[in-house]
Design a protein around this motif. Structure first.
Motif, PDB file in Angstrom:
ATOM      1  N   ALA A  70       0.825  -1.212   0.000  1.00 34.52           N
ATOM      2  CA  ALA A  70       0.000   0.000   0.000  1.00 34.52           C
ATOM      3  C   ALA A  70       0.856   1.258   0.000  1.00 34.52           C
ATOM      4  CB  ALA A  70      -0.942  -0.007   1.197  1.00 34.52           C
ATOM      5  N   HIS A  71       1.640   1.476   1.064  1.00 37.05           N
ATOM      6  CA  HIS A  71       2.397   2.731   1.182  1.00 37.05           C
ATOM      7  C   HIS A  71       3.781   2.543   1.784  1.00 37.05           C
ATOM      8  CE1 HIS A  71      -1.328   4.656   0.073  1.00 37.05           C
ATOM      9  NE2 HIS A  71      -1.941   4.103   1.097  1.00 37.05           N
ATOM     10  N   GLY A  72       4.296   1.314   1.763  1.00 35.84           N
ATOM     11  CA  GLY A  72       5.673   1.080   2.180  1.00 35.84           C
ATOM     12  C   GLY A  72       5.901   0.901   3.661  1.00 35.84           C
ATOM     13  N   TRP A  73       4.833   0.705   4.437  1.00 36.23           N
ATOM     14  CA  TRP A  73       4.983   0.540   5.868  1.00 36.23           C
ATOM     15  C   TRP A  73       5.210  -0.914   6.252  1.00 36.23           C
ATOM     16  CZ3 TRP A  73       4.762   4.142   9.954  1.00 36.23           C
ATOM     17  CH2 TRP A  73       4.591   5.469   9.539  1.00 36.23           C
ATOM     18  N   SER A  74       5.737  -1.119   7.462  1.00 37.06           N
ATOM     19  CA  SER A  74       5.895  -2.461   8.008  1.00 37.06           C
ATOM     20  C   SER A  74       5.868  -2.387   9.530  1.00 37.06           C
ATOM     21  CB  SER A  74       7.203  -3.104   7.534  1.00 37.06           C
ATOM     22  OG  SER A  74       8.323  -2.376   7.996  1.00 37.06           O
ATOM     23  N   ILE A  75       5.768  -3.546  10.149  1.00 36.56           N
ATOM     24  CA  ILE A  75       5.681  -3.641  11.604  1.00 36.56           C
ATOM     25  C   ILE A  75       7.052  -3.960  12.180  1.00 36.56           C
ATOM     26  CG2 ILE A  75       4.661  -4.921  13.529  1.00 36.56           C
ATOM     27  CD1 ILE A  75       2.329  -5.555  11.529  1.00 36.56           C
ATOM     28  N   LYS A  76       7.426  -3.238  13.227  1.00 32.52           N
ATOM     29  CA  LYS A  76       8.659  -3.489  13.961  1.00 32.52           C
ATOM     30  C   LYS A  76       8.286  -4.055  15.320  1.00 32.52           C
ATOM     31  CE  LYS A  76      12.946  -3.025  15.562  1.00 32.52           C
ATOM     32  NZ  LYS A  76      14.050  -3.886  15.135  1.00 32.52           N
ATOM     33  N   TYR A 127      -2.979   2.484   8.286  1.00 27.96           N
ATOM     34  CA  TYR A 127      -1.762   2.659   7.497  1.00 27.96           C
ATOM     35  C   TYR A 127      -1.972   2.239   6.044  1.00 27.96           C
ATOM     36  CZ  TYR A 127       0.793   4.250  11.503  1.00 27.96           C
ATOM     37  OH  TYR A 127       1.209   5.013  12.576  1.00 27.96           O
ATOM     38  N   LEU A 128      -3.160   1.730   5.730  1.00 30.32           N
ATOM     39  CA  LEU A 128      -3.535   1.515   4.336  1.00 30.32           C
ATOM     40  C   LEU A 128      -4.100   2.785   3.714  1.00 30.32           C
ATOM     41  CD1 LEU A 128      -5.323  -1.970   4.350  1.00 30.32           C
ATOM     42  CD2 LEU A 128      -2.912  -1.462   3.904  1.00 30.32           C
ATOM     43  N   ASN A 129      -4.381   3.793   4.532  1.00 30.04           N
ATOM     44  CA  ASN A 129      -4.922   5.059   4.052  1.00 30.04           C
ATOM     45  C   ASN A 129      -3.776   6.025   3.747  1.00 30.04           C
ATOM     46  OD1 ASN A 129      -5.802   8.030   4.855  1.00 30.04           O
ATOM     47  ND2 ASN A 129      -7.656   6.972   4.166  1.00 30.04           N
ATOM     48  N   ALA A 130      -3.734   6.550   2.553  1.00 33.83           N
ATOM     49  CA  ALA A 130      -2.593   7.355   2.106  1.00 33.83           C
ATOM     50  C   ALA A 130      -2.395   8.612   2.950  1.00 33.83           C
ATOM     51  CB  ALA A 130      -2.769   7.735   0.638  1.00 33.83           C
ATOM     52  N   ASP A 131      -3.453   9.357   3.224  1.00 30.35           N
ATOM     53  CA  ASP A 131      -3.329  10.595   3.994  1.00 30.35           C
ATOM     54  C   ASP A 131      -2.838  10.316   5.415  1.00 30.35           C
ATOM     55  OD1 ASP A 131      -4.133  12.326   1.967  1.00 30.35           O
ATOM     56  OD2 ASP A 131      -6.255  12.089   2.448  1.00 30.35           O
ATOM     57  N   TYR A 132      -3.417   9.315   6.043  1.00 25.51           N
ATOM     58  CA  TYR A 132      -3.040   8.964   7.409  1.00 25.51           C
ATOM     59  C   TYR A 132      -1.592   8.489   7.456  1.00 25.51           C
ATOM     60  CZ  TYR A 132      -3.323   6.597  11.971  1.00 25.51           C
ATOM     61  OH  TYR A 132      -3.112   6.186  13.260  1.00 25.51           O
ATOM     62  N   ALA A 133      -1.209   7.624   6.534  1.00 28.73           N
ATOM     63  CA  ALA A 133       0.151   7.095   6.506  1.00 28.73           C
ATOM     64  C   ALA A 133       1.172   8.202   6.284  1.00 28.73           C
ATOM     65  CB  ALA A 133       0.284   6.026   5.423  1.00 28.73           C
ATOM     66  N   SER A 134       0.842   9.158   5.413  1.00 30.97           N
ATOM     67  CA  SER A 134       1.736  10.289   5.165  1.00 30.97           C
ATOM     68  C   SER A 134       1.886  11.146   6.414  1.00 30.97           C
ATOM     69  CB  SER A 134       1.187  11.130   4.006  1.00 30.97           C
ATOM     70  OG  SER A 134       1.977  12.282   3.797  1.00 30.97           O
ATOM     71  N   PHE A 135       0.779  11.379   7.103  1.00 32.20           N
ATOM     72  CA  PHE A 135       0.806  12.157   8.342  1.00 32.20           C
ATOM     73  C   PHE A 135       1.729  11.519   9.372  1.00 32.20           C
ATOM     74  CE2 PHE A 135      -1.212  12.363  12.638  1.00 32.20           C
ATOM     75  CZ  PHE A 135      -0.831  13.667  12.958  1.00 32.20           C
ATOM     76  N   ALA A 136       1.595  10.219   9.595  1.00 25.44           N
ATOM     77  CA  ALA A 136       2.399   9.533  10.601  1.00 25.44           C
ATOM     78  C   ALA A 136       3.885   9.606  10.267  1.00 25.44           C
ATOM     79  CB  ALA A 136       1.951   8.081  10.728  1.00 25.44           C
ATOM     80  N   GLN A 137       4.229   9.421   8.996  1.00 27.33           N
ATOM     81  CA  GLN A 137       5.643   9.474   8.590  1.00 27.33           C
ATOM     82  C   GLN A 137       6.209  10.884   8.756  1.00 27.33           C
ATOM     83  OE1 GLN A 137       7.183  10.938   5.610  1.00 27.33           O
ATOM     84  NE2 GLN A 137       9.167  10.189   6.367  1.00 27.33           N
TER      85      GLN A 137
END
Length: 244
Positions: A70-76, A127-137
């Motif tokens: 989706a947007h390049g995220w992963s779980i640590k 984190y599948l949502n583009a706006d939300y994922a961008s905000f967190a990063q």
């Protein structure tokens, strides 16, 4: 399960009791959030099915496949709370930290420390949502940039708290929730909508940055956005302000 220092998810270690707790928590939240969660959160949960479902704890490797696509995220995987600089550092590189242990049957409604249900069911879907994922990063990147500035770090923690943890949003059919601290807690959902002491105010960046919170107390004040695109716009505004 007890908290583990393992850097990975030992899936075979989950017991029948863990499966039962996961099932109880997930079924309960799916039912209440169908009515009270924002459309974006519910859409993301549906997109993660069957990896996230009541039948079994989720496998992180399967979640990572969808998050990365989706947007390049992963779980640590982490053992518990992290120092704030490490936490922001992970967000800045599109990694969200999660524990692998699950609460017991006697802790369904309250935990002092977030477990896997909070971390995964509460946080991961959006984190599948583009706006939300961008905000967190972007929020994490600001935390890294200003890690030595105690005042700015405190303000970023407040921004995180009143959005990612306890955010609410106004949509066409009324007030909805999206913060992980609400979406992972049955009692918190009901508190937002049924407690007369709760105050819902329009999201205002300066008000959020000035608003203290106590992590061990129930929230009584929530800041409502109108659209997820507001979130990353807020971080961009803050970045410009702090660079002047």
């Amino acid at each position: 399960m007890t908290a583990t220092l393992s850097p990975y998810q030992d899936y075979d270690a989950y017991t029948p009791a863990d499966y039962a707790v996961w099932k109880t928590l997930t079924e309960r939240q799916l039912e209440v959030l169908e009515k009270y969660a924002c459309e974006e959160y519910n859409a993301c949960v549906r997109a993660l099915h069957p990896v996230i479902s009541p039948t079994h704890p989720p496998r992180f490797e399967n979640l990572n496949e969808q998050l990365k696509a989706a947007h390049g995220w992963s779980i640590k995987v982490v053992p518990g709370f992290l120092p704030v600089d490490e936490f922001f550092g992970l967000l800045s590189t599109k990694r969200f930290c999660s524990s692998t242990w699950l609460r017991g049957e006697d802790q369904l409604d309250y935990l002092e420390e977030p477990d896997m249900f909070h971390d995964i069911f509460g946080h991961i879907p959006l984190y599948l949502n583009a706006d939300y994922a961008s905000f967190a990063q972007k929020l994490g990147a600001l935390g890294v940039k200003y890690h030595a500035n105690e005042e700015k770090v405190t303000q970023l923690q407040r921004l995180y708290w009143f959005t990612i943890e306890f955010g609410v949003i106004r949509q066409a059919d009324g007030l909805k929730v999206y913060g992980a601290g609400i979406c992972s807690s049955y009692s918190e959902v009901l508190h937002v909508f049924n407690d007369s002491k709760v105050e819902i105010v329009d999201f205002d960046l300066d008000a959020v940055l000035a608003q203290d919170f106590v992590i061990s107390e129930v929230q009584n004040k929530y800041f409502a956005i109108n659209d997820f695109s507001e979130l990353w716009a807020v971080v961009d505004k803050l970045a410009v302000r702090w660079s002047e």
